[in-house]
Design an enzyme around this catalytic site. Structure first.
Site, PDB file in Angstrom:
ATOM      1  N   HIS A  69      -0.783  -5.035   9.470  1.00  0.00           N
ATOM      2  CA  HIS A  69      -2.087  -4.502   8.669  1.00  0.00           C
ATOM      3  C   HIS A  69      -3.015  -4.120  10.081  1.00  0.00           C
ATOM      4  O   HIS A  69      -4.240  -4.380  10.249  1.00  0.00           O
ATOM      5  CB  HIS A  69      -2.838  -5.700   8.272  1.00  0.00           C
ATOM      6  CG  HIS A  69      -3.617  -5.059   7.000  1.00  0.00           C
ATOM      7  ND1 HIS A  69      -3.920  -5.685   5.918  1.00  0.00           N
ATOM      8  CD2 HIS A  69      -4.525  -4.128   7.061  1.00  0.00           C
ATOM      9  CE1 HIS A  69      -4.886  -5.215   5.181  1.00  0.00           C
ATOM     10  NE2 HIS A  69      -5.231  -4.043   6.029  1.00  0.00           N
ATOM     11  N   GLU A  82       0.062 -11.292   2.781  1.00  0.00           N
ATOM     12  CA  GLU A  82      -0.194 -11.024   4.519  1.00  0.00           C
ATOM     13  C   GLU A  82      -0.625 -12.601   5.057  1.00  0.00           C
ATOM     14  O   GLU A  82      -0.448 -12.454   6.181  1.00  0.00           O
ATOM     15  CB  GLU A  82      -1.207  -9.982   4.601  1.00  0.00           C
ATOM     16  CG  GLU A  82      -0.758  -8.748   4.120  1.00  0.00           C
ATOM     17  CD  GLU A  82      -1.517  -7.714   4.451  1.00  0.00           C
ATOM     18  OE1 GLU A  82      -2.640  -7.909   4.816  1.00  0.00           O
ATOM     19  OE2 GLU A  82      -1.384  -6.641   4.230  1.00  0.00           O
ATOM     20  N   ARG A  89      -2.908  -0.537   0.235  1.00  0.00           N
ATOM     21  CA  ARG A  89      -2.925  -2.053  -0.161  1.00  0.00           C
ATOM     22  C   ARG A  89      -1.360  -2.453  -0.547  1.00  0.00           C
ATOM     23  O   ARG A  89      -0.830  -1.823  -1.112  1.00  0.00           O
ATOM     24  CB  ARG A  89      -3.723  -2.401  -1.274  1.00  0.00           C
ATOM     25  CG  ARG A  89      -5.138  -1.918  -1.133  1.00  0.00           C
ATOM     26  CD  ARG A  89      -5.898  -2.783  -0.099  1.00  0.00           C
ATOM     27  NE  ARG A  89      -6.740  -3.923  -0.562  1.00  0.00           N
ATOM     28  CZ  ARG A  89      -7.318  -4.643   0.087  1.00  0.00           C
ATOM     29  NH1 ARG A  89      -7.522  -4.600   1.483  1.00  0.00           N
ATOM     30  NH2 ARG A  89      -8.023  -5.869  -0.545  1.00  0.00           N
TER      31      ARG A  89
END
Length: 333
Positions: free
Chosen positions: A290, A270, A241
């Site tokens: 990601h 993000e 994370r």
């Protein structure tokens, strides 16, 4: 035919091109299905109330306490991922709402990605590629170039993904060490990896790969002080994370040559991503958006399991991956 008395599942801001798979699963189960957008608490509340949702499947939408207080008909929230820090599980439980996630679906692909990032930084693949595309044939410009054998691979967090990354790193020739909150330093894991104190691992490892969950205790687990413990020629990899790392401190360490490189797939912000963040100008970095969790195979498993959990919940069954199964006890409401 669907009717007003049919349960309804709503896809709330999911991270996919379409929701055809989820819609088909709902239809086969005799459940209505709709799609809403918006990830803020207010947008989620509006979407759930307007659709009359009994359950929500979501990727990144926020589910704080106020959502559960405002949506009394909600029975379940199923997240298409492993982490669930966007969801207030305690508040959900108080309101009798099941919270589900999808652990284990990305074990192989995320560990693959972590190893790929580590090797890409060590071998400076992105820099070599950029030179080639500029018409430069000179590998010496990107030296030093590293290899696996003779280096120590430190795994932070020994859940399923961490263990898979450790196994793959060992198979490539790295010496593997690890740290985990659940393991006692000074011992070895069942696979034989030495368990170190976190500070000792940071001082020892040539590659530090993060695989720990994001909790209040692990927020900025890797901060400026701990980055200073790492070898100046070490590599940091994060596929866990974003907020496990103080990314501003990491960028500064890289720019000041206090750390060799970094491979990052997750970031503190993000959606939307800050393309002016200092990490974008840091040297010897390999960045991906990601993407570690996704392969076509893992993506289908992720979607099917998340949707099945929502279906099970609205049909009165306890989902396999329910974080608070106590809500199905009639006395819990």
């Amino acid at each position: 035919m669907m009717g007003v008395d049919m349960p309804k599942i709503v896809a709330v801001d999911t991270d996919f091109e379409d929701n055809n798979l989820e819609e088909a699963m709902a239809r086969d189960a005799g459940i209505e299905f709709e799609i809403t957008r918006g990830r803020t608490a207010r947008a989620v509340i509006n979407g759930l109330l307007e659709t009359g949702a009994d359950a929500a499947v979501t990727s990144y939408a926020m589910f704080p306490r106020e959502v559960f207080e405002a949506c009394p008909n909600l029975k379940a929230v199923s997240r298409t991922g492993v982490g669930y820090d966007e969801i207030d599980v305690e508040a959900a439980t108080e309101h009798g709402v099941a919270v589900c996630n999808v652990p284990g679906y990305g074990t192989e692909v995320v560990s693959d990605h972590a190893i790929t990032l580590a090797l890409s930084v060590l071998r400076r693949i992105n820099e070599l590629d950029a030179d080639m595309r500029r018409g430069v044939w000179d590998y010496a410009r990107t030296r030093p170039l590293g290899q696996c054998r003779g280096r120590v691979f430190g795994v932070v967090g020994m859940g399923e993904i961490g263990r898979a990354a450790a196994k793959k790193a060992a198979g490539m020739g790295f010496e593997v060490v690890c740290w985990s909150r659940s393991l006692k330093p000074g011992r070895r894991t069942p696979e034989g990896y030495p368990v170190l104190r976190l500070e000792e691992l940071l001082q020892t490892a040539d590659v530090v790969s993060l695989h720990t969950a994001l909790t209040p205790e692990t927020h900025h687990l890797i901060n400026a002080e701990r980055l200073a413990l790492m070898k100046p020629d070490a590599v940091l990899v994060n596929t866990a994370r974003g907020a496990v790392v103080d990314t501003v401190a990491l960028a500064q360490a890289l720019c000041e040559d206090k750390l060799w490189g970094a491979g990052l797939d997750v970031f503190e912000q993000e959606q939307p991503f800050d393309f002016d963040h200092p990490i974008m100008k840091a040297p010897h970095t390999v960045l991906s958006a990601h993407a570690a969790y996704w392969s076509e195979e893992s993506g289908r498993e992720l979607r099917e399991r998340a949707m099945q959990a929502a279906i099970d919940a609205v049909q009165g069954r306890i989902p396999v991956d329910c974080l608070n199964p106590c809500v199905f006890d009639s006395s819990a409401r």
